[in-house]
Design an enzyme around this catalytic site. Structure first.
Site, PDB file in Angstrom:
ATOM      1  N   CYS A 119       0.874  -1.210   0.145  1.00 14.07           N
ATOM      2  CA  CYS A 119      -0.084  -0.020   0.138  1.00 14.07           C
ATOM      3  C   CYS A 119       0.766   1.189  -0.104  1.00 14.07           C
ATOM      4  O   CYS A 119       0.479   2.148  -0.696  1.00 14.07           O
ATOM      5  CB  CYS A 119      -0.964  -0.101   1.261  1.00 14.07           C
ATOM      6  SG  CYS A 119      -2.120   1.224   1.335  1.00 14.07           S
ATOM      7  N   CYS A 120       1.993   1.301   0.845  1.00 14.11           N
ATOM      8  CA  CYS A 120       2.787   2.492   0.973  1.00 14.11           C
ATOM      9  C   CYS A 120       3.473   2.731  -0.655  1.00 14.11           C
ATOM     10  O   CYS A 120       3.668   3.708  -0.927  1.00 14.11           O
ATOM     11  CB  CYS A 120       3.731   2.417   2.086  1.00 14.11           C
ATOM     12  SG  CYS A 120       3.197   2.672   3.664  1.00 14.11           S
ATOM     13  N   CYS A 202      -1.366   8.719   7.155  1.00 13.98           N
ATOM     14  CA  CYS A 202      -2.531   8.405   6.586  1.00 13.98           C
ATOM     15  C   CYS A 202      -3.650   8.207   7.967  1.00 13.98           C
ATOM     16  O   CYS A 202      -3.099   7.679   8.703  1.00 13.98           O
ATOM     17  CB  CYS A 202      -2.643   6.944   5.695  1.00 13.98           C
ATOM     18  SG  CYS A 202      -1.819   7.415   4.125  1.00 13.98           S
ATOM     19  N   CYS A 205      -3.634   4.374   9.645  1.00 10.85           N
ATOM     20  CA  CYS A 205      -2.281   4.045   9.825  1.00 10.85           C
ATOM     21  C   CYS A 205      -1.602   5.114  10.968  1.00 10.85           C
ATOM     22  O   CYS A 205      -0.438   4.921  11.126  1.00 10.85           O
ATOM     23  CB  CYS A 205      -1.136   3.829   8.793  1.00 10.85           C
ATOM     24  SG  CYS A 205      -1.988   2.543   7.814  1.00 10.85           S
ATOM     25  N   CYS A 230       7.991   4.086   5.956  1.00  8.13           N
ATOM     26  CA  CYS A 230       6.907   3.888   5.012  1.00  8.13           C
ATOM     27  C   CYS A 230       7.757   3.595   3.462  1.00  8.13           C
ATOM     28  O   CYS A 230       7.256   3.256   2.613  1.00  8.13           O
ATOM     29  CB  CYS A 230       6.238   4.977   4.593  1.00  8.13           C
ATOM     30  SG  CYS A 230       7.072   6.477   4.358  1.00  8.13           S
TER      31      CYS A 230
HETATM   32 FE1  SF4 Z   1      -1.451   2.897   3.021  1.00  5.12          FE
HETATM   33 FE2  SF4 Z   1      -1.040   3.199   5.543  1.00  5.12          FE
HETATM   34 FE3  SF4 Z   1       0.971   3.355   3.935  1.00  5.12          FE
HETATM   35 FE4  SF4 Z   1      -0.893   5.261   3.730  1.00  5.12          FE
HETATM   36  S1  SF4 Z   1       0.288   4.688   5.468  1.00  5.12           S
HETATM   37  S2  SF4 Z   1      -0.243   4.338   2.034  1.00  5.12           S
HETATM   38  S3  SF4 Z   1      -2.846   3.863   4.052  1.00  5.12           S
HETATM   39  S4  SF4 Z   1      -0.140   1.508   4.475  1.00  5.12           S
END
Ligand code: SF4
Length: 238
Positions: A119-120, A202, A205, A230
């Protein structure tokens, strides 16, 4: 001289300079080839203020992952208005986001480190790569005492991952110095900082922390501390 040695030389040359002097040096040195990546956090708001006092035409950019807090969007608006600037906003590739969510779920990041990194990568790292295109250097708001993962960061680093010099003008600042600067200069900041969020990313998170907890304990709190980056600041080459 290779890039790593060059970064060490910059650090040595500028180690006694103020953050403003460091910024002015690199804005002049790299011209159009330097950018400031802001996450709209407290340190980045300090840097925005310093940069705008030197050269408002500097390329200031941020990433909209699609999962930010409403307060962060509000701050983007407020900051642009106060300094009369445009912050360039980079978004993730919608096809990659749709595929990821379809296959792994909307809140995939809670299920494994691998999912969280995916996701990151899609929401942050890929857009950041686009933002870095054509740059030779980037300015960043890292401070050494923010996290155990940042103890070895230096004023200037060769960022091997992105092929750029990474400039950390606030590397030696304490949290107290950041807030003193913000208050004295009446800089807009994310109101979540007043609600127990020292580090804001985010929404799903990031959580508030308790008094005495590490200031990055609220980021990806379900993972081990040494994993909590991240991918944007991993493995700097000193
Ligand atoms: Fe995804 Fe969480 Fe990374 Fe944001 S912080 S990009 S929602 S995993």
């Amino acid at each position: 001289m290779n890039r790593i040695e060059q970064a060490r030389q910059y650090t040595e040359q500028l180690k006694n300079k103020t953050p403003e002097e460091v910024i002015a040096f690199f804005l002049q040195h790299f011209g159009q080839k330097i950018g400031f990546a802001t996450s709209m956090g407290a340190e980045d708001q300090v840097l925005t203020d310093m940069i705008c006092s030197i050269d408002k035409s500097t390329n200031i950019f941020t990433l909209d992952t699609g999962r930010l807090f409403p307060e962060t969007y509000q701050l983007i608006e407020e900051t642009c208005k106060k300094y009369d600037i445009k912050i360039n906003i980079f978004f993730p590739d919608y096809e990659k986001v749709e595929k990821m969510v379809r296959e792994k779920g909307i809140n995939l990041f809670y299920h494994s480190v691998e999912n969280r990194e995916l996701c990151c990568n899609i929401r942050k790292k890929d857009p950041l790569k686009r933002a870095f295109k054509d740059l030779d250097a980037w300015i960043c708001g890292l401070r050494r005492d923010q996290s155990i993962t940042r103890l070895n960061n230096q004023l200037v680093e060769w960022d091997e991952q992105n092929g750029l010099f990474k400039i950390n003008p606030l590397i030696d600042w304490t949290e107290e110095q950041v807030w003193k600067y913000i208050k004295e200069n009446k800089i807009p900041y994310n109101e979540l900082h007043d609600k127990g969020f020292p580090s804001i990313g985010c929404q799903p998170c990031t959580r508030a922390i308790l008094p005495g907890e590490d200031i990055r304990a609220g980021r990806w709190w379900w993972e081990q501390p040494e994993k909590r980056e991240c991918g944007l600041h991993n493995r700097p080459v000193k």
